[in-house]
Scaffold this motif. Sequence first.
Motif, short mmCIF file in Angstrom:
data_model
loop_
_atom_site.label_atom_id
_atom_site.label_comp_id
_atom_site.label_asym_id
_atom_site.label_seq_id
_atom_site.Cartn_x
_atom_site.Cartn_y
_atom_site.Cartn_z
N MET B 100 0.37 -24.92 -6.14
CA MET B 100 -0.78 -24.16 -5.62
C MET B 100 -0.85 -22.78 -6.26
O MET B 100 -1.93 -22.29 -6.62
CB MET B 100 -0.68 -24.00 -4.10
CG MET B 100 -1.09 -25.24 -3.33
SD MET B 100 -0.95 -25.00 -1.56
CE MET B 100 -2.33 -23.92 -1.23
N GLN B 103 -2.33 -22.81 -9.54
CA GLN B 103 -3.78 -22.98 -9.51
C GLN B 103 -4.48 -21.74 -8.97
O GLN B 103 -5.66 -21.77 -8.67
CB GLN B 103 -4.15 -24.19 -8.64
CG GLN B 103 -3.68 -25.51 -9.21
CD GLN B 103 -3.70 -26.62 -8.18
OE1 GLN B 103 -4.22 -26.44 -7.09
NE2 GLN B 103 -3.12 -27.75 -8.52
N ARG B 105 -3.76 -20.29 -6.11
CA ARG B 105 -3.91 -20.30 -4.67
C ARG B 105 -2.60 -19.91 -3.99
O ARG B 105 -2.21 -20.46 -2.96
CB ARG B 105 -4.36 -21.68 -4.19
CG ARG B 105 -5.63 -22.14 -4.91
CD ARG B 105 -6.56 -22.95 -4.05
NE ARG B 105 -5.91 -24.03 -3.35
CZ ARG B 105 -6.08 -24.27 -2.05
NH1 ARG B 105 -6.84 -23.49 -1.33
NH2 ARG B 105 -5.47 -25.28 -1.49
N PRO B 108 -3.15 -18.51 -0.12
CA PRO B 108 -3.18 -19.49 0.97
C PRO B 108 -1.84 -20.20 1.18
O PRO B 108 -1.47 -20.50 2.32
CB PRO B 108 -4.26 -20.49 0.50
CG PRO B 108 -5.12 -19.72 -0.41
CD PRO B 108 -4.26 -18.69 -1.05
N ASN B 238 -6.67 -13.21 -1.92
CA ASN B 238 -7.23 -14.21 -1.01
C ASN B 238 -6.15 -14.85 -0.15
O ASN B 238 -5.85 -16.02 -0.27
CB ASN B 238 -7.93 -15.34 -1.79
CG ASN B 238 -9.14 -14.81 -2.50
OD1 ASN B 238 -9.69 -13.78 -2.11
ND2 ASN B 238 -9.55 -15.50 -3.55
N PRO B 241 -6.39 -18.85 4.12
CA PRO B 241 -6.80 -20.19 3.74
C PRO B 241 -8.28 -20.41 4.08
O PRO B 241 -8.81 -19.80 5.01
CB PRO B 241 -5.93 -21.12 4.60
CG PRO B 241 -4.88 -20.26 5.20
CD PRO B 241 -5.38 -18.86 5.19
N THR B 242 -8.94 -21.26 3.34
CA THR B 242 -10.33 -21.58 3.63
C THR B 242 -10.41 -22.43 4.89
O THR B 242 -9.41 -22.92 5.39
CB THR B 242 -10.95 -22.37 2.47
OG1 THR B 242 -10.20 -23.58 2.34
CG2 THR B 242 -10.87 -21.60 1.17
N ASP B 245 -8.90 -25.71 4.32
CA ASP B 245 -7.44 -25.62 4.38
C ASP B 245 -6.96 -25.60 5.81
O ASP B 245 -6.02 -26.30 6.18
CB ASP B 245 -6.95 -24.34 3.68
CG ASP B 245 -7.06 -24.42 2.17
OD1 ASP B 245 -7.12 -25.55 1.67
OD2 ASP B 245 -7.10 -23.36 1.53
#
Lengths: 153, 501
Positions: B100, B103, B105, B108, B238, B241-242, B245
């Motif tokens: 992650m 990528q 991320r 998150p 960021n 988490p979205t 997520d």
Amino acid sequence: MERRRSFPDVLVGGIFILIGGAFVVGSLGYELGTPLRMGPGAFPLLVGALVAALGLAIAVKGLVAGEVIAFGPIPWRAVGVIVLALLFFGFTVRGLGFVPTSAVTALLTTLASRRVRPLMAVAVAAGLTVASTLIFVVGLQLRLPLWGPWLGF
Amino acid sequence: MELLDNLALGFSTALLIQNVLYCFVGVLLGTAVGVLPGIGPTATVAMLLPITFSFEPVTALIMLAGIYYGAQYGGSTTAILINLPGESSAAVTALDGHEMARQGRAGPALATAAVGSFIAGTVATVVLAVAAPPLARVALQFGPAEYFSLVLLGLIMSIALARGSALKALAMIFLGVLLGTVGQDIYTGTPRFTFGQRELYGGIDFVSVAVGMFGVAEILRNLENEQTRTAIVGKVKNLWPTREDRRRIVGPILRGTGLGAALGVLPGGGHVLASFTSYAVEKRISKRPQEFGRGAIEGVAGPESANNAAAQTSFIPLLTLGLPAHPVMALMVGAFIVHGITPGPNVITDEPDLFWGLIASMWIGNVLLVLLNLPLIGLWVRMLRIPYQVLFPMIILFAAIGTYSLGFNAYDVYAIVFFGLLGYILIKCGCEPAPLLLGFVLGPLLEENLRRALIINRGDASVFLTRPISAVLLAVAVAALVLAILPAIRKRREVVFAEDE
């Protein structure tokens, strides 16, 4: 994967046999007692024999079908220097006092790395000596003389 | 409500200002050593143990516990950011967490680990508070025969802790037990294996064993091939988490918490087992198993929750039976004893404020971890840039000072040299040090209860099989032993078959 002889297995098996055996021999010198009242020698005798037996099993297995482990290089310089530094600490801390002993121990230890440059070694040793004096003697009130009797204090 | 009263007592103890402070120091230090490769919580606790001798017992234990679960937490940060698990249980987190991060991320992933750990820690603390008292009552019925079987079971279970050959782990356990017999015999006072040295009459100090095996040996191992660590970590942005997520992590966190809380109770260190099991479960029940290993957020949420829940519930065997499940807890047994408290079922009745204070402090510690870590991620990342050439002299010097200050005895310093070298050779040959330390701490208990059981039963060894609890424990121990050795047999057979074809 093929079965192969494994040097580390045989070595470690040998170490277990040696230590287990030494304890077995040592415990025979103490009273073994009876099952009702086991003497001081009985339990170490049992466990020592068990360790030696396990060591034998590991060694035999290592000769026939051992674990394939890369033994890798031994950093002789690091081993020698770190052992020396720790022995020095134990031997002199009472006589030389906390500050000189810490400084020498730290300086010796930094030399264990092949990449260290002399200037950096001195800087690290000085920094660590100050830090450990502040933490242990000033902060935690460790009862150790900063400068020992060997230095005429 | 008895439980609420107890928790109130616990929080009133844990919220004392010096206890909160040392809890904070503990989790901070724990996170730091969890992040830094090359030094683990065991060596840290061993070095700090002498310092805590001057504290109140409850304060000392709160801090030591904080180091333990703080390290579990810190280990996952490095696992995610640089694919370097600081603790063995974080190895699973690295699989998807680091993917992650690659990528972009990382935020998150870190937040998921933090939230998962916090929820798991909270639930597991409640489990601990509910389950410990009845277990302690059961444990009070235990006689020497049951204790002997229980300790043996705990030792056998610790094989699960070790990677590699079960045979070697078994040998390490009993080598530890053997080293534990050095010193005066408990019944007759005969000095054993002391070579006439008065310094050895009290036995080998377990701090020396731990510092040698986990500190010095580890450093020698790291100095084998020095390479500069390249911490290529960009800015973590960021954090949150979205929505997608968040939806995906709820299930794994809850399942991971349940699994971890249950497996953590196993004597012998369930937290590694828990995180691996949770990962396997999530992968199996996921609708998108192909995403695992390629940055699936479930693969971070599940194992992280499981590992943290297990870290809390693994205090159950320690607090109710006096059985340590992890080398750090083996050291905590030592801390209990130094403060004149025998860890075991009596702690809950004799020292209720200590017992409940420790439990409450774990929840406070979990809150502190979340508050501390999300804003401080940048600091931890920067710590990774400290060169090892500075770090290892510090560890060696602090180890020497720490062990010397145990009893102002130079023999304790010489002992870390001995155990450092022994540990280094053993580790190089594929043996893990953790079982040895557990054997060393539990060995004297094993001997004492064996001899006491035999005296009570007039030398009749069948007592271990005729008393039902003892018999069951021994049966489980045998089953665990067979299971531990069995996969090795099966694998070898598969290899043989593969060669035949």
